[in-house]
Design an enzyme around this catalytic site. Sequence first.
Site, short mmCIF file in Angstrom:
data_model
loop_
_atom_site.label_atom_id
_atom_site.label_comp_id
_atom_site.label_asym_id
_atom_site.label_seq_id
_atom_site.Cartn_x
_atom_site.Cartn_y
_atom_site.Cartn_z
N GLU A 1 -54.64 56.51 -35.16
CA GLU A 1 -53.92 55.95 -36.63
C GLU A 1 -53.37 54.21 -37.12
O GLU A 1 -53.13 53.99 -37.79
CB GLU A 1 -52.85 56.78 -36.32
N ARG B 1 -51.95 57.91 -44.33
CA ARG B 1 -51.96 57.54 -43.70
C ARG B 1 -52.92 56.80 -44.08
O ARG B 1 -53.84 55.83 -42.68
CB ARG B 1 -51.89 58.01 -42.20
N SER C 1 -46.76 58.61 -34.12
CA SER C 1 -48.28 59.60 -33.85
C SER C 1 -49.62 58.36 -33.63
O SER C 1 -49.87 57.50 -34.33
CB SER C 1 -49.00 59.78 -35.25
N1 EPU Z 1 -47.41 70.84 -32.02
C1 EPU Z 1 -48.03 71.10 -30.87
N2 EPU Z 1 -48.05 71.17 -30.16
C2 EPU Z 1 -47.19 69.25 -30.26
C3 EPU Z 1 -47.09 69.07 -31.08
C4 EPU Z 1 -47.79 69.45 -32.02
O1 EPU Z 1 -48.39 72.47 -31.02
O2 EPU Z 1 -47.56 68.42 -29.05
C5 EPU Z 1 -47.82 71.72 -33.27
C6 EPU Z 1 -46.42 71.73 -34.01
O3 EPU Z 1 -46.06 72.59 -33.17
C7 EPU Z 1 -46.07 71.92 -35.13
C8 EPU Z 1 -48.42 71.41 -35.34
O4 EPU Z 1 -48.17 70.80 -34.39
O5 EPU Z 1 -46.94 73.63 -35.40
C9 EPU Z 1 -47.32 69.71 -36.46
O6 EPU Z 1 -46.75 69.05 -35.79
P1 EPU Z 1 -45.12 68.11 -36.36
O7 EPU Z 1 -44.50 69.47 -37.31
O8 EPU Z 1 -44.40 67.58 -34.93
O9 EPU Z 1 -46.19 67.05 -36.84
P2 EPU Z 1 -47.30 66.47 -36.86
O10 EPU Z 1 -48.19 66.96 -37.45
O11 EPU Z 1 -47.10 66.28 -35.15
C10 EPU Z 1 -46.89 63.98 -38.82
C11 EPU Z 1 -46.90 63.12 -39.02
C12 EPU Z 1 -45.65 62.28 -38.08
C13 EPU Z 1 -44.71 63.44 -38.87
C14 EPU Z 1 -44.80 64.61 -38.74
C15 EPU Z 1 -43.20 65.27 -39.70
C16 EPU Z 1 -49.11 62.25 -38.83
C17 EPU Z 1 -50.30 61.68 -37.90
N3 EPU Z 1 -48.06 62.63 -38.27
O12 EPU Z 1 -47.11 64.53 -37.33
O13 EPU Z 1 -45.32 61.17 -38.94
O14 EPU Z 1 -43.24 62.67 -38.82
O15 EPU Z 1 -46.02 64.75 -39.18
O16 EPU Z 1 -43.82 65.57 -41.08
O17 EPU Z 1 -49.34 62.65 -39.53
C18 EPU Z 1 -46.66 58.81 -37.98
O18 EPU Z 1 -47.08 58.74 -38.60
O19 EPU Z 1 -45.89 57.65 -36.65
C19 EPU Z 1 -45.90 60.16 -37.31
C20 EPU Z 1 -44.48 60.57 -36.61
#
Ligand code: EPU
Length: 347
Positions: free
Chosen positions: A343, A164, A247
């Site tokens: 971010e 990012r 995010s």
């Molecule tokens: N989780 C929770 N509660 C929540 C949200 C997430 O427990 O409210 C847990 C999920 O169950 C999972 C973990 O956290 O085990 C990760 O969640 P998720 O797979 O939704 O991915 P993320 O890390 O929250 C990142 C990126 C997203 C991208 C997804 C998929 C960043 C800052 N965000 O989100 O990117 O779509 O992975 O690869 O790296 C963005 O940058 O705007 C964005 C949406």
Amino acid sequence: MADFHEFYPLRRHNTLGFDVRARFAAHVRSEADLRQALADPRAQGLPLVVLGGGSNVVLTRDLDALVLLMEIPGYAARAADDAFLVTAGAGENWHALVCRAIADGMPGLENLALIPGTAGAAPIQNIGAYGVELRERFDSLRAWDRQAGAFVTLTREQCRFAYRDSLFKAEGRDRYIITAVTLRLPRPWQPVLGYAELAREIAQGPDAPDTSDASNAPVSAARIRDAIIAIRSRKLPDPAEIGNAGSFFKNPVVSAAQRDALLARHPGLVSHAQPDGSYKLAAGWLIDQCGLKGLRDGAVGVYGKQALVLVHHGGGNGQELLALAQRIAETVAARFGVRIEPEPVIL
Ligand code: EPU
């Protein structure tokens, strides 16, 4: 000729939907428009703000600046031995570009489907999702170098991509104005299905028609794209319906020792090992564990289906959103001893 406006409302130019004005704004539809806007005597001496889709910025106040609304079109593709090279104007919609490349038989961007914003903005935060980051599909970009007063081509190495992050969020922030991006889509195509949630969706979801060129592959790029669309639509709010900037926090990276200590106290901790031995924690999980998911604070809040996303329900402003973000970061720091950082670009 770039359309030039004074006291221009930006509400429709940022996906959080904050109602601020630009002292001047110019619609930039070509490189000639760009040069003209930069040379306009009315805006001399004012700071410059470049907006693509406005999907990764928080506008906290009226901008006493010249705002460039980047709308340069363009799409061209050519085949090299080991890759397809797809060049897009900075103003092209990112998701439309992903779909067009797939339809034209050039898979490789499918994991990045449905990310809001423009092609020209994609390198700035090195967009990434579901196991693919832009830098893995990036060849070069063309930009106006304000320091040199010339158009330049920057390679992948020069863009200094990281999670990012890129040159354009650091020293290059006020120096380069991206006008076109060239993507490098390796041949033969290899599907990226390592993200558990994606693999599950592909295995369980309804069958999608195979419209990609990768006819011998067990799963097509179009199928992956559709699975990504399904996943994202389930847990990320559509900016057309509710203001948001994706995010809001980066996933924090901690040492192995810190991760082990956290895991001992919080067995459910979600973490991913990084190539250098550190661990990336899921900020969404940390925020969720603090009981903040779905919180509403006046006009702003935490999205109910993904705690990493902050939303604007309407009638609020960027300062309210930043106050909420600070409260969240402090709560997470108090509970887990981990600092989470915004971010999006804050203006
Ligand atoms: N989780 C929770 N509660 C929540 C949200 C997430 O427990 O409210 C847990 C999920 O169950 C999972 C973990 O956290 O085990 C990760 O969640 P998720 O797979 O939704 O991915 P993320 O890390 O929250 C990142 C990126 C997203 C991208 C997804 C998929 C960043 C800052 N965000 O989100 O990117 O779509 O992975 O690869 O790296 C963005 O940058 O705007 C964005 C949406």
